[in-house]
Write a protein that holds these residues in place. Structure first.
Motif, PDB file in Angstrom:
ATOM      1  N   PRO A  14      15.452  52.728  65.538  1.00 13.02           N
ATOM      2  CA  PRO A  14      14.825  53.101  66.656  1.00 13.02           C
ATOM      3  C   PRO A  14      14.559  54.410  67.006  1.00 13.02           C
ATOM      4  CG  PRO A  14      16.200  52.412  67.947  1.00 13.02           C
ATOM      5  CD  PRO A  14      16.670  50.979  66.473  1.00 13.02           C
ATOM      6  N   LEU A  15      16.283  55.517  66.110  1.00 10.38           N
ATOM      7  CA  LEU A  15      15.868  56.734  66.487  1.00 10.38           C
ATOM      8  C   LEU A  15      15.401  57.204  65.148  1.00 10.38           C
ATOM      9  CD1 LEU A  15      19.396  56.265  68.000  1.00 10.38           C
ATOM     10  CD2 LEU A  15      17.388  56.369  69.118  1.00 10.38           C
ATOM     11  N   ARG A  16      15.487  56.727  63.850  1.00  7.16           N
ATOM     12  CA  ARG A  16      15.195  57.424  62.524  1.00  7.16           C
ATOM     13  C   ARG A  16      14.232  58.681  62.781  1.00  7.16           C
ATOM     14  NH1 ARG A  16      16.155  54.453  57.212  1.00  7.16           N
ATOM     15  NH2 ARG A  16      17.178  52.737  58.513  1.00  7.16           N
ATOM     16  N   PRO A  17      13.346  58.602  63.585  1.00  6.65           N
ATOM     17  CA  PRO A  17      11.835  59.534  63.837  1.00  6.65           C
ATOM     18  C   PRO A  17      12.627  60.812  64.522  1.00  6.65           C
ATOM     19  CG  PRO A  17      10.730  57.935  64.635  1.00  6.65           C
ATOM     20  CD  PRO A  17      12.423  57.455  64.281  1.00  6.65           C
ATOM     21  N   GLN A  18      13.838  60.446  65.287  1.00  8.01           N
ATOM     22  CA  GLN A  18      14.702  62.001  65.317  1.00  8.01           C
ATOM     23  C   GLN A  18      15.701  62.534  64.871  1.00  8.01           C
ATOM     24  OE1 GLN A  18      15.122  59.070  69.482  1.00  8.01           O
ATOM     25  NE2 GLN A  18      16.556  61.285  69.566  1.00  8.01           N
ATOM     26  N   LEU A  19      16.529  61.263  64.187  1.00  6.70           N
ATOM     27  CA  LEU A  19      16.926  61.876  62.716  1.00  6.70           C
ATOM     28  C   LEU A  19      16.254  62.407  62.232  1.00  6.70           C
ATOM     29  CD1 LEU A  19      18.948  58.327  62.403  1.00  6.70           C
ATOM     30  CD2 LEU A  19      19.718  60.530  63.576  1.00  6.70           C
ATOM     31  N   HIS A  20      15.885  62.662  61.503  1.00  7.06           N
ATOM     32  CA  HIS A  20      14.078  62.977  60.490  1.00  7.06           C
ATOM     33  C   HIS A  20      13.996  64.010  60.767  1.00  7.06           C
ATOM     34  CE1 HIS A  20      10.700  63.929  58.614  1.00  7.06           C
ATOM     35  NE2 HIS A  20      10.445  63.470  57.527  1.00  7.06           N
ATOM     36  N   ASP A  21      13.571  64.238  62.703  1.00 10.62           N
ATOM     37  CA  ASP A  21      13.154  66.153  62.644  1.00 10.62           C
ATOM     38  C   ASP A  21      14.782  66.327  63.436  1.00 10.62           C
ATOM     39  OD1 ASP A  21      11.148  64.730  63.256  1.00 10.62           O
ATOM     40  OD2 ASP A  21      11.078  64.734  65.432  1.00 10.62           O
ATOM     41  N   ALA A  22      15.761  66.316  63.494  1.00 12.14           N
ATOM     42  CA  ALA A  22      17.085  66.693  63.621  1.00 12.14           C
ATOM     43  C   ALA A  22      17.457  67.236  62.146  1.00 12.14           C
ATOM     44  CB  ALA A  22      18.368  65.749  64.035  1.00 12.14           C
ATOM     45  N   LEU A  23      17.227  66.562  60.960  1.00 17.22           N
ATOM     46  CA  LEU A  23      18.063  66.608  59.736  1.00 17.22           C
ATOM     47  C   LEU A  23      16.650  67.647  58.884  1.00 17.22           C
ATOM     48  CD1 LEU A  23      18.431  63.548  58.646  1.00 17.22           C
ATOM     49  CD2 LEU A  23      20.286  65.201  59.037  1.00 17.22           C
ATOM     50  N   ARG A  25      14.705  70.051  60.785  1.00 13.87           N
ATOM     51  CA  ARG A  25      15.115  71.042  61.350  1.00 13.87           C
ATOM     52  C   ARG A  25      16.557  72.388  61.083  1.00 13.87           C
ATOM     53  NH1 ARG A  25      16.313  69.276  66.014  1.00 13.87           N
ATOM     54  NH2 ARG A  25      18.746  68.751  66.308  1.00 13.87           N
ATOM     55  N   VAL A  26      16.988  71.249  60.642  1.00 13.47           N
ATOM     56  CA  VAL A  26      18.240  72.520  59.868  1.00 13.47           C
ATOM     57  C   VAL A  26      18.126  72.667  58.549  1.00 13.47           C
ATOM     58  CG1 VAL A  26      20.348  72.108  58.672  1.00 13.47           C
ATOM     59  CG2 VAL A  26      20.236  71.513  60.882  1.00 13.47           C
ATOM     60  N   ALA A  27      17.170  72.211  57.258  1.00 17.09           N
ATOM     61  CA  ALA A  27      16.291  71.638  56.292  1.00 17.09           C
ATOM     62  C   ALA A  27      15.780  73.328  56.147  1.00 17.09           C
ATOM     63  CB  ALA A  27      16.054  70.460  56.054  1.00 17.09           C
ATOM     64  N   ASN A  28      14.551  73.491  57.404  1.00 13.39           N
ATOM     65  CA  ASN A  28      14.196  74.574  57.645  1.00 13.39           C
ATOM     66  C   ASN A  28      14.638  76.060  58.327  1.00 13.39           C
ATOM     67  OD1 ASN A  28      11.595  72.384  57.139  1.00 13.39           O
ATOM     68  ND2 ASN A  28      11.103  72.609  58.995  1.00 13.39           N
ATOM     69  N   ASP A  29      16.029  75.117  58.907  1.00 15.23           N
ATOM     70  CA  ASP A  29      16.198  77.249  59.140  1.00 15.23           C
ATOM     71  C   ASP A  29      17.838  76.962  58.588  1.00 15.23           C
ATOM     72  OD1 ASP A  29      17.422  77.946  62.172  1.00 15.23           O
ATOM     73  OD2 ASP A  29      19.598  77.366  61.204  1.00 15.23           O
ATOM     74  N   GLY A  30      17.642  76.748  57.119  1.00 16.25           N
ATOM     75  CA  GLY A  30      18.785  77.038  56.387  1.00 16.25           C
ATOM     76  C   GLY A  30      19.878  77.932  56.643  1.00 16.25           C
ATOM     77  N   ARG A  31      20.737  77.294  57.926  1.00 20.03           N
ATOM     78  CA  ARG A  31      21.522  77.747  57.779  1.00 20.03           C
ATOM     79  C   ARG A  31      22.790  76.643  57.818  1.00 20.03           C
ATOM     80  NH1 ARG A  31      21.564  81.071  63.784  1.00 20.03           N
ATOM     81  NH2 ARG A  31      19.832  79.715  63.665  1.00 20.03           N
ATOM     82  N   PHE A  32      23.495  76.276  56.773  1.00 23.54           N
ATOM     83  CA  PHE A  32      23.560  74.706  56.876  1.00 23.54           C
ATOM     84  C   PHE A  32      25.673  74.467  57.184  1.00 23.54           C
ATOM     85  CE2 PHE A  32      20.678  75.231  53.512  1.00 23.54           C
ATOM     86  CZ  PHE A  32      19.515  74.308  54.241  1.00 23.54           C
ATOM     87  N   ILE A  33      26.322  75.571  57.770  1.00 28.00           N
ATOM     88  CA  ILE A  33      27.875  75.736  57.756  1.00 28.00           C
ATOM     89  C   ILE A  33      28.447  76.496  58.977  1.00 28.00           C
ATOM     90  CG2 ILE A  33      29.668  76.350  56.775  1.00 28.00           C
ATOM     91  CD1 ILE A  33      29.213  74.235  55.460  1.00 28.00           C
ATOM     92  N   GLN A 238      25.482  67.339  59.243  1.00 28.26           N
ATOM     93  CA  GLN A 238      26.175  65.804  60.456  1.00 28.26           C
ATOM     94  C   GLN A 238      26.233  66.494  61.147  1.00 28.26           C
ATOM     95  OE1 GLN A 238      26.832  64.075  58.319  1.00 28.26           O
ATOM     96  NE2 GLN A 238      26.758  64.643  56.370  1.00 28.26           N
ATOM     97  N   ALA A 239      26.012  67.597  62.121  1.00 26.24           N
ATOM     98  CA  ALA A 239      26.435  68.066  64.006  1.00 26.24           C
ATOM     99  C   ALA A 239      24.657  67.118  64.410  1.00 26.24           C
ATOM    100  CB  ALA A 239      26.754  69.365  64.012  1.00 26.24           C
ATOM    101  N   ALA A 240      23.610  67.875  63.288  1.00 23.56           N
ATOM    102  CA  ALA A 240      22.413  67.674  64.199  1.00 23.56           C
ATOM    103  C   ALA A 240      22.315  66.038  63.781  1.00 23.56           C
ATOM    104  CB  ALA A 240      21.445  67.874  62.272  1.00 23.56           C
ATOM    105  N   VAL A 241      22.641  65.696  63.475  1.00 25.97           N
ATOM    106  CA  VAL A 241      22.395  63.487  63.254  1.00 25.97           C
ATOM    107  C   VAL A 241      23.426  62.911  64.590  1.00 25.97           C
ATOM    108  CG1 VAL A 241      23.715  61.671  62.204  1.00 25.97           C
ATOM    109  CG2 VAL A 241      22.395  63.422  60.789  1.00 25.97           C
ATOM    110  N   LEU A 242      25.206  63.910  64.807  1.00 26.31           N
ATOM    111  CA  LEU A 242      26.162  63.548  65.596  1.00 26.31           C
ATOM    112  C   LEU A 242      24.750  63.643  67.154  1.00 26.31           C
ATOM    113  CD1 LEU A 242      28.888  64.729  64.002  1.00 26.31           C
ATOM    114  CD2 LEU A 242      28.211  62.594  64.885  1.00 26.31           C
ATOM    115  N   ARG A 243      24.536  65.057  67.201  1.00 27.05           N
ATOM    116  CA  ARG A 243      24.290  65.317  68.437  1.00 27.05           C
ATOM    117  C   ARG A 243      22.973  64.274  68.619  1.00 27.05           C
ATOM    118  NH1 ARG A 243      21.088  70.934  68.484  1.00 27.05           N
ATOM    119  NH2 ARG A 243      21.403  70.216  71.321  1.00 27.05           N
ATOM    120  N   VAL A 244      21.455  64.082  68.233  1.00 33.96           N
ATOM    121  CA  VAL A 244      21.111  62.632  68.589  1.00 33.96           C
ATOM    122  C   VAL A 244      21.425  61.973  69.010  1.00 33.96           C
ATOM    123  CG1 VAL A 244      18.837  61.156  67.468  1.00 33.96           C
ATOM    124  CG2 VAL A 244      19.184  63.365  66.541  1.00 33.96           C
TER     125      VAL A 244
END
Length: 372
Positions: A14-23, A25-33, A238-244
């Motif tokens: 049931p969390l797939r939409p939130q996880l998709h949005d979080a990932l 968000r990171v891809a669009n932000d472009g900061r990975f570390i 990974q941090a974005a996933v964990l926040r969800v």
């Protein structure tokens, strides 16, 4: 009925939409570390644990190495650690230059105690790694009081467990009990990400800063280097996933803890020896480990029935060949560890295991033991 040993997919569905949005968000932000997602997760995780600092690292093993280094553990030192645990609890000690010294555990909780740790302490002991094994809670306050030594909690399997502080009666979580604590966010853990990840928690600002420096090559700014450190950083994805997932951990942990009552009420304790939650603690079982003299027979019979079951530590850490060089002449006597290694067996548990699945496991255990 087929019952997997682990089921990580059902809780995430049931969390797939939130996880998709979080990932995304990171891809669009472009900061990975070491960006905003890591910083936010570190704050949120520290708040949830009930401590002041959380520092994201690459995995749970690095977390232990770095925590020990932050305490000043080095060549010539000894670190007490249980042998009935995952390999990494002890594997993390030699890279600091220190020697692992193995101690026994309690037969009921399967965790170290103040007595088992004290029996292994020598004048060279610099720190203790106390493992909250399978989600049970080791008596950290008692160990610290008995030994006077700093304690690193290996809390890799205990995210979501709770205990009552003896000195205050307040509720506390693993991660806020010792000098530092280490976590793994490997996907099968109670709080797991989509790859490797880990964290170190502490209430001590100086230790937290030392951990941050060590995780980043021994530098605070990538220009000036004050120590030989590590390239060990929790990444933004990974941090974005964990926040969800973190807000759901309390409910998942409660469900895991109640599995003990479900198994007991279904009669499993009449067939095998059940794990015993540590006094004053509620264990969010990462693994539900029972004991039986017929453990290997049970594992084979349950697998035929589609029920996940397996031993984890048949050969305890001190008997693994790479650890032989660290043993004293004549070896070490750990009778409880040897008995637990021989008789333990993990049965299915998850954040979503159903009563029907619990019943199928108990029926399967009964059938195997009856020779059916």
């Amino acid at each position: 009925m087929s019952v997997p040993l682990f089921d990580t997919a059902t809780a995430l569905e049931p969390l797939r939409p939130q996880l998709h949005d979080a990932l995304l968000r990171v891809a669009n932000d472009g900061r990975f570390i070491l960006g905003p997602e890591v910083e936010a997760f570190e704050r949120e995780f520290a708040d949830w644990i009930g401590t002041r600092h959380a520092v994201g690292v690459a995995n749970g093993t690095d977390a232990i190495v770095i925590a020990l280094r932050a305490l000043g553990v080095g060549p010539g030192d000894e670190v007490v650690v249980p042998s009935f645990t995952f390999w990494a609890s002890a594997e993390a000690i030699p890279p600091t230059g220190a020697t692992p010294v193995f101690c026994d555990v309690d037969p009921d909780t399967m965790c170290v105690t103040a007595e088992t740790v004290a029996a292994a302490v020598t004048p060279r002991t610099k720190a203790i790694v106390a493992v909250h094994l399978f989600g049970n809670v080791a008596p950290i306050a008692e160990i610290r009081a008995r030994t006077g030594l700093p304690v690193v909690e290996d809390a890799a399997q205990a995210a979501g467990s709770t205990t009552i502080r003896a000195e205050s009666g307040a509720l506390a979580r693993p991660g806020a009990l010792g000098d530092l604590a280490t976590f793994s966010f490997y996907p099968s853990k109670n709080l797991g990400c989509f790859g490797d990840g880990g964290a170190v928690t502490t209430a001590d600002a100086n230790l937290a800063e030392r951990v941050r420096t060590l995780r980043f090559h021994g530098s605070a700014d990538k220009v000036d280097y004050v120590d030989i450190g590590y390239n060990s950083r929790l990444d933004e994805l990974q941090a974005a996933v964990l926040r969800v997932l973190l807000p759901h951990l309390p409910a998942w942990a409660t469900h895991r803890a109640r599995t003990h009552e479900r198994y007991r009420n279904a009669g499993l304790g009449e067939l095998v020896t059940l794990p015993v939650p540590a006094p004053g603690s509620t264990a969010a079982w990462h693994l539900y480990v029972v004991r039986s003299d017929r453990a290997d027979e049970l594992a084979a019979g349950l697998r035929v029935r589609g029920i996940g079951a397996r031993p984890y530590y048949r050969t305890p850490v001190h008997r693994q060949p790479p650890m032989a060089r660290y043993l004293p002449d004549g070896g070490v006597s750990l009778p409880v560890t040897e008995e637990l290694a021989r008789t333990h067996l993990a049965l299915p548990v998850s954040a979503t295991i159903t009563d029907q699945q619990v019943g199928a496991v108990v029926d399967g255990v009964a059938a195997v033991l009856a020779g059916r």
